[in-house]
Scaffold this motif. Sequence first.
Motif, short mmCIF file in Angstrom:
data_model
loop_
_atom_site.label_atom_id
_atom_site.label_comp_id
_atom_site.label_asym_id
_atom_site.label_seq_id
_atom_site.Cartn_x
_atom_site.Cartn_y
_atom_site.Cartn_z
N ASP A 41 -68.12 -48.30 14.17
CA ASP A 41 -69.44 -48.76 14.62
C ASP A 41 -70.34 -49.34 13.53
OD1 ASP A 41 -70.00 -46.50 13.15
OD2 ASP A 41 -71.24 -45.55 14.69
N ASN A 42 -69.83 -49.48 12.31
CA ASN A 42 -70.64 -49.96 11.18
C ASN A 42 -71.85 -49.07 10.94
OD1 ASN A 42 -71.33 -51.70 9.03
ND2 ASN A 42 -72.81 -52.77 10.32
N HIS A 43 -71.70 -47.78 11.23
CA HIS A 43 -72.79 -46.82 11.04
C HIS A 43 -72.16 -45.53 10.53
CE1 HIS A 43 -76.31 -44.36 11.85
NE2 HIS A 43 -75.59 -43.60 12.63
N TYR A 44 -71.29 -44.96 11.35
CA TYR A 44 -70.55 -43.78 10.88
C TYR A 44 -69.52 -44.18 9.82
CZ TYR A 44 -67.82 -39.58 10.66
OH TYR A 44 -67.17 -38.48 10.18
N PRO A 46 -68.15 -47.88 7.53
CA PRO A 46 -68.62 -49.24 7.19
C PRO A 46 -67.70 -50.35 7.70
CG PRO A 46 -67.58 -48.23 5.29
CD PRO A 46 -67.51 -47.20 6.39
N LEU A 48 -66.56 -52.48 11.70
CA LEU A 48 -66.89 -52.66 13.12
C LEU A 48 -65.66 -53.18 13.84
CD1 LEU A 48 -69.34 -52.73 15.12
CD2 LEU A 48 -69.69 -55.09 14.40
N VAL A 72 -67.55 -43.22 15.37
CA VAL A 72 -68.86 -43.70 15.78
C VAL A 72 -69.82 -42.51 15.82
CG1 VAL A 72 -67.81 -45.47 17.25
CG2 VAL A 72 -68.53 -43.34 18.28
N LYS A 73 -71.11 -42.80 15.65
CA LYS A 73 -72.14 -41.77 15.69
C LYS A 73 -73.42 -42.38 16.26
CE LYS A 73 -74.43 -38.48 12.66
NZ LYS A 73 -74.52 -37.92 11.33
#
Length: 231
Positions: A41-44, A46, A48, A72-73
């Motif tokens: 998710d480019n959040h949990y 780095p 996507l 993902v988060k």
Amino acid sequence: MPMSTYRIAPSILSADFARLGEEVTAVVAAGADMIHFDVMDNHYVPNLTVGPLVCEAIRPLTQAVIDVHLMVKPVDRIIPDFAQAGAGIISFHPEASEHVDRTIDLIHDSGCKAGLALSPATPLGCLDHVLHKLDLVLVMSVNPGFAGQQFIPHALEKIRLIRKRIDAETRSSARELMLEVDGGVKVENIGTIARAGADTFVAGSAIFGSRDYPGSIAAMREALKLAGSAR
Ligand code: DX5
Ligand code: ZN
């Protein structure tokens, strides 16, 4: 461990996304047991990747179980969508859920098997109080986020310890609890990983990067056979 209990799960992360359907069909025809589906998710993490729409698109192409690995988060919101899209197993990282027990229940209530994914530095304590309700433990042998990384040898010790816990947990019941390893799995190290106690093997670059999918999967099975007889 008998050969039949070993499973090979190619990760579509290393597939040619312009021809994803063909890639899935080809890898299953080549002998894959499951399709490993990496969601980032480019959040949990780095990077996507893909979501439920793509899972739904490949679902009709194969009978093989789609093994969704959520990086993902937050995680809960998207679980029913993946169940709806045809996931058979859904794994998540404990750090990505505020309430791990609840997330496991949510996966089961959505009709899927539930897995907990442990990054290289995630302690085994996260399995306390939930191992009895899990269907799979996913040991990451690289830090999550990218295909093509080097296997972290320390993961072998973790696999050995988790194997003991799983054996103790399942001794008195018939239920299945898979021990899956993800990251840097190759023909050269799959036997060692199996001897440490893993039964399910994710391989991205080692299979999709090889151009000869049947040959790569057969070589992995051969190495697993040798590992099995050496046990
Ligand atoms: C990494 C992913 C893995 C990855 C494995 O975050 O979870 O599934 O695709 O790729 P290889 O086998 O190339 O290490
Ligand atoms: Zn994965």
